[in-house]
Design an enzyme around this catalytic site. Structure first.
Site, PDB file in Angstrom:
ATOM      1  N   LYS A 179       8.077  -0.151   6.103  1.00 57.47           N
ATOM      2  CA  LYS A 179       8.107   1.265   5.366  1.00 57.47           C
ATOM      3  C   LYS A 179       9.007   2.006   5.042  1.00 57.47           C
ATOM      4  O   LYS A 179      10.548   2.334   5.401  1.00 57.47           O
ATOM      5  CB  LYS A 179       7.159   1.809   6.339  1.00 57.47           C
ATOM      6  CG  LYS A 179       6.013   3.787   5.882  1.00 57.47           C
ATOM      7  CD  LYS A 179       5.534   3.906   7.581  1.00 57.47           C
ATOM      8  CE  LYS A 179       5.071   3.385   8.486  1.00 57.47           C
ATOM      9  NZ  LYS A 179       4.223   4.353   9.436  1.00 57.47           N
TER      10      LYS A 179
ATOM     11  N   GLY B 131       0.850  -1.088  -0.031  1.00 56.80           N
ATOM     12  CA  GLY B 131       0.127   0.330   0.159  1.00 56.80           C
ATOM     13  C   GLY B 131       0.838   1.111  -0.165  1.00 56.80           C
ATOM     14  O   GLY B 131       2.191   0.947   0.468  1.00 56.80           O
ATOM     15  N   GLN B 132      -0.113   2.726  -0.217  1.00 52.32           N
ATOM     16  CA  GLN B 132       1.196   3.795  -0.051  1.00 52.32           C
ATOM     17  C   GLN B 132      -0.330   4.616   1.120  1.00 52.32           C
ATOM     18  O   GLN B 132      -0.994   4.285   1.530  1.00 52.32           O
ATOM     19  CB  GLN B 132       0.619   4.218  -1.206  1.00 52.32           C
ATOM     20  CG  GLN B 132       0.811   5.420  -1.576  1.00 52.32           C
ATOM     21  CD  GLN B 132       2.866   5.434  -2.189  1.00 52.32           C
ATOM     22  OE1 GLN B 132       3.650   4.198  -2.289  1.00 52.32           O
ATOM     23  NE2 GLN B 132       3.034   6.351  -1.063  1.00 52.32           N
ATOM     24  N   GLY B 133       1.461   5.126   1.878  1.00 53.14           N
ATOM     25  CA  GLY B 133       0.185   6.178   2.968  1.00 53.14           C
ATOM     26  C   GLY B 133       0.891   7.480   2.813  1.00 53.14           C
ATOM     27  O   GLY B 133       1.821   7.923   1.973  1.00 53.14           O
ATOM     28  N   GLY B 134       1.133   8.047   3.870  1.00 54.65           N
ATOM     29  CA  GLY B 134       1.838   9.521   3.260  1.00 54.65           C
ATOM     30  C   GLY B 134       3.083   9.228   4.046  1.00 54.65           C
ATOM     31  O   GLY B 134       3.905   9.892   3.347  1.00 54.65           O
TER      32      GLY B 134
ATOM     33  N   GLY C 286       4.681   7.250   2.609  1.00 53.78           N
ATOM     34  CA  GLY C 286       5.440   6.934   1.598  1.00 53.78           C
ATOM     35  C   GLY C 286       5.095   5.745   1.350  1.00 53.78           C
ATOM     36  O   GLY C 286       4.394   4.641   2.156  1.00 53.78           O
ATOM     37  N   PRO C 287       5.578   4.415   0.568  1.00 54.01           N
ATOM     38  CA  PRO C 287       4.915   2.398  -0.260  1.00 54.01           C
ATOM     39  C   PRO C 287       5.478   2.189   1.126  1.00 54.01           C
ATOM     40  O   PRO C 287       6.159   1.445   1.872  1.00 54.01           O
ATOM     41  CB  PRO C 287       5.843   2.570  -1.366  1.00 54.01           C
ATOM     42  CG  PRO C 287       6.875   3.394  -1.492  1.00 54.01           C
ATOM     43  CD  PRO C 287       7.185   4.610  -0.651  1.00 54.01           C
ATOM     44  N   VAL C 288       4.463   1.256   1.278  1.00 57.28           N
ATOM     45  CA  VAL C 288       4.765  -0.069   2.262  1.00 57.28           C
ATOM     46  C   VAL C 288       4.737  -1.704   1.434  1.00 57.28           C
ATOM     47  O   VAL C 288       4.347  -1.704   0.972  1.00 57.28           O
ATOM     48  CB  VAL C 288       3.848   0.073   3.505  1.00 57.28           C
ATOM     49  CG1 VAL C 288       3.790  -1.711   4.178  1.00 57.28           C
ATOM     50  CG2 VAL C 288       3.666   0.618   4.439  1.00 57.28           C
TER      51      VAL C 288
ATOM     52  N   ASP D  51      -3.940  10.489  14.199  1.00 60.83           N
ATOM     53  CA  ASP D  51      -4.396   9.870  13.642  1.00 60.83           C
ATOM     54  C   ASP D  51      -4.960   8.797  12.469  1.00 60.83           C
ATOM     55  O   ASP D  51      -4.923   7.618  12.346  1.00 60.83           O
ATOM     56  CB  ASP D  51      -3.128   9.811  12.103  1.00 60.83           C
ATOM     57  CG  ASP D  51      -3.125   9.566  10.747  1.00 60.83           C
ATOM     58  OD1 ASP D  51      -4.849  10.514   9.767  1.00 60.83           O
ATOM     59  OD2 ASP D  51      -2.291  10.073  10.352  1.00 60.83           O
TER      60      ASP D  51
END
Length: 813
Positions: free
Chosen positions: A524, A503-506, A508-510, A621
């Protein structure tokens, strides 16, 4: 004597042909079975059921069951089930249904080709139907369907080969994605997609723009009915059926009376470009070109070596960052010009569009206004409305006719390329001269830098990932955290292969990885384009390395080498809560017991952060995508890059840097920058209501009656109609009394947590006690925040996001 279509039917319709027929029964009863070489024929002589062989097989079949000899029997067993027996009276297959009246059971072959097992009552209700368990053939009046409420799918299954009717690799069914589509899967992996249904056609099928598919009916986006597809031709002289063959092609077969055989026409999948994701992310497939795959304008191959060998699965990456990405990256691209859109005509609709009801003229504005770069493309169809895409663009295909006009977001510099050949020539020549001039200087400087590189890396490692890292602002010294070198992480993730991406978060990619000892990890990796940086990285290391709880994700180690900043966590096989909760298929797995256990687990994790840990931590968050699920679907709170540690008796703090995700942020935090335990309580309340309802808080953002899920819940609460809120998956089958009490209690608690004023909200310790029924008398909730009009803020520096992406902003240092 007359003609009939003969089809061997039991678990499925299989090969069909014409023959001469005489009088024959259409029904199997407890006293009337059929033996091999015997048949039953439907009332009007349309279909025949019996045993058959295939050209290159010595087995005998009824439907898909192999018999070693010709002594098979199809009958009604003593328990009222339809059964296939071999010569030794061994049951090879049974319809396996509960039958309360076995003595009156019959199995009738109807003129539709459907073999129906029933009790022979006047109501005509069936116990089992061959149409509900098909094999590779799709005939008139048969339905391919997906019932999300009941978690049931009726889909075609290919044969293993032309001579082996057992289940093969391919299946065809209806998928209720954001917009309903027809899909073919290969070993459960997406292999082909029809594009979304617009109320008239599947707009990703070229052949649906011709009239040969007349007679098809699709039911989609109707909450009262399962999504389904069926067909019935008005021309009764046409003898046609459809087949999913062993190669994954969905083909039309038409009876050729002259040749006395079925001809094979109109394959839905005709070319390599129809295979899902043939050219990878941001690659475009065009069957008229050689090679068929190329990168979209403004993109280049991710792996040039693989691309040159004709392996396009790794896809493409941008050659130039979008302006919005540069703006997010500390404004490094300021003055470069705005982003624009490249128009691409006659394109297949990309995978997984998000749907909007706004009119065509506003699609561009809506996409452009998503300033965190979450919108990278849009298209419009009159039957669907505006469609927007975020993340990687998959399954981009150029059509020769039909399709939609697709608009790809590009930086203005890419859009301007090619407008002036003179500028390009001058620029090229100038660049060449510059390269030649500075090459010697560059090599000299590189040699000088190389000598100190290893020393610098060691210093960076010592600074960030050792017990001498220093102390944070409240004097908490970081204990030693295992250091994992970059080479080991790169090996574990196959050089951060796109196929390993979770996946992708704030941040960066995981990626998913496997260490040399076989241990699975989640990696991460800080993205260069990320709005987050050293502060968030260090914050997560400091916070989570000091915390140990069963409902918090565990940090295993870190890596800092050069520009690389990487965190390594325990691997969560079921990914994040939102992948189950908001997926129309996976959400069926989350019955009420699982959902309540998830709610309890999240509440215990927050209570630990607020009260029971050595550090008092405010997460800031909390949302569905930041709750990970282990093998047993136990929840673990993750992503502590935005968390803050409180010292001593500190209960509240202010910030000018608002971070988090709108929809989950409390009003005092979003508007005034004040955060406390009660900020997390608000986020927990939103998440709790999402879990109960199966809806995103922002899913009602454009509704005129209520701005968010909170407004919708408040309306139903005041109307005494809370059961309209509850996810239908939870209510089916009928909830028991204990479940109903828990559901009502959870909705009440959720409303208490999202009250506008922080002082009215309970603490997490009170929430946990209420969930466990240790507190029975609840306060009456007051109106939640953000229930009427959109949030507009001026008091703090922030950017609004109504999607699931973490919001980060920066102030000067």
């Amino acid at each position: 004597m007359g003609k009939t279509i003969s089809c061997s039917v039991l678990l499925a319709l299989v090969s069909c042909f014409l023959l001469q027929f005489g009088a024959a029964l259409d029904t199997i009863t407890p006293s009337k079975s059929i033996k091999d070489t015997e048949v039953i024929i439907s009332q009007n002589g349309v279909f025949r059921l019996g045993f058959f062989s295939l050209a290159n097989s010595s087995n005998r079949y009824v439907g898909i069951l192999p018999l070693k000899d010709s002594s098979g029997i199809l009958n009604i067993s003593d328990d009222g089930n339809l059964a296939v027996l071999n010569g030794k009276n061994e049951i090879l297959w049974s319809s396996n249904v509960n039958n309360t009246a076995p003595s009156t059971t019959t199995a009738q072959l109807r003129d539709s080709g459907n073999l129906v097992l029933s009790n022979g009552d006047d109501a005509g209700s069936s116990l089992w139907e061959s149409f509900e368990d098909p094999s590779n053939a799709f005939i008139e009046t048969m339905e391919i369907s997906t019932d999300v409420k009941k978690g049931r799918k009726v889909e075609l299954k290919s044969w293993k080969s032309i001579d082996d009717p057992s289940d093969g690799n391919f299946s065809l069914g209806i998928e209720p994605f954001n917009i309903t589509e027809l899909v073919i899967r290969n070993n459960n992996q997406l292999y082909f997609r029809s594009g979304p249904w617009n109320g008239n056609i599947f707009i990703g099928l070229i052949l649906m723009y011709t009239d040969y598919l007349d007679g098809f009916e699709v039911v989609a986006d109707n909450p009262q009915q399962p999504d389904s597809m069926t067909y019935e031709f008005s021309n009764e002289s046409m003898l046609i059926y459809y087949e999913l063959d062993s190669q994954g092609k969905f083909v039309e077969r038409e009876w050729d009376a002259g040749k006395g055989e079925w001809s094979k026409n109109y394959p839905v999948i005709q070319i390599d470009c129809d295979v899902y994701g043939k050219c990878g992310a941001f690659g475009i497939c065009d069957s008229t070109k050689e090679p068929i795959c190329s990168c979209l304008k403004g993109f280049k191959p991710r792996n040039i070596e693989e691309w040159s060998r004709g392996n396009w699965s790794s896809g493409c990456i941008r050659t130039t960052l979008l302006q919005c990405e540069r703006d997010n990256n500390n404004g490094s691209g300021a003055g470069q010009g705005d982003d624009g859109f490249l128009e691409m005509k006659m394109m297949k609709v990309l995978a997984f569009p998000a749907r909007s009801s706004i009119i065509n003229g506003d699609c561009k504005d809506q996409c452009m206004n998503m300033k965190n770069c979450s919108c990278v493309a849009y298209a419009y169809d009159s039957g669907i409305g505006c469609m927007v895409w975020s993340g990687d663009l998959i399954d981009v295909q150029k059509f020769s006719t039909g399709g939609v006009d697709l608009y790809i977001r590009l930086p203005s510099s890419e859009l301007d390329k090619g407008k002036s050949s003179k500028i390009i020539v001058i620029t090229t020549v100038t660049a060449g001269i510059v390269v030649i001039t500075i090459s010697a200087l560059f090599l000299w400087r590189r040699m000088a830098k190389h000598k100190g590189r290893n020393k610098k890396r060691k210093q960076i490692k010592h600074q960030f990932c050792s017990e001498n890292i220093g102390e944070n602002s409240i004097g908490v010294k970081l204990q030693q955290l295992p250091i994992i070198n970059f080479e080991e992480i790169a090996t574990a993730t196959n050089n951060f292969n796109h196929a390993k991406k979770l996946g992708q978060g704030g941040f960066g990619p995981v990626y998913r990885g496997t260490l040399d000892d076989g241990k699975e990890i989640a990696v991460k990796r800080l993205s260069k384009a990320s709005g987050q940086g050293l502060e968030e990285f260090m914050n997560e290391v400091v916070v989570i390395s000091k915390l140990q709880h069963r409902n918090l994700v565990r940090l295993l180690g870190c890596c800092v080498e050069g520009e690389e900043k990487i965190l390594v966590y325990e691997y969560m096989p079921n990914k994040s809560l939102d992948t189950f909760l908001f997926d129309p298929i996976k959400q069926n797995i989350l019955d009420w017991r699982k959902r309540f256990n998830i709610i309890e687990g999240i509440s215990r994790g927050l209570l630990y952060l607020h009260k029971d840990s050595r550090l008092k931590v405010i997460h800031r968050d909390l949302k569905a995508s930041n709750v990970l699920l282990d093998q047993e679907l136990n929840p673990k709170i993750a992503d502590f890059g935005m968390a803050r540690i409180f010292g001593g008796d500190e209960n509240q703090a202010n910030t000018k840097r608002v971070v988090g995700t709108y929809g989950y942020m409390s009003p005092e935090y979003a508007i005034q920058g004040q955060f406390s335990e009660k900020s997390d309580v608000f986020s927990f309340g939103v998440l709790l209501l999402e879990i109960v309802s199966g809806r995103k808080n922002t899913s009602l953002f454009n509704n005129q009656d209520y701005f968010s899920l909170l407004g919708y819940v408040w309306k139903l609460w005041n109307e005494g109609n809370i059961w309209s809120l509850v996810d239908k998956v939870v209510l089916e089958p009928k909830s028991n009394l204990k479940n109903e009490k828990e559901i009502r209690r959870c909705i009440h608690i959720g409303l208490l947590c999202v009250q506008e004023y922080a002082t009215d909200r309970p603490t997490m310790s009170t929430v946990v006690s209420m969930l466990n029924s240790e507190i029975s008398n609840f306060n009456t909730p007051k109106q939640p925040a953000f229930t009427q009009t959109p949030l507009i803020t001026h008091d703090v520096q922030n950017r609004a996001s109504v999607n699931g992406v973490t919001l980060t902003d920066f102030d000067g240092r």
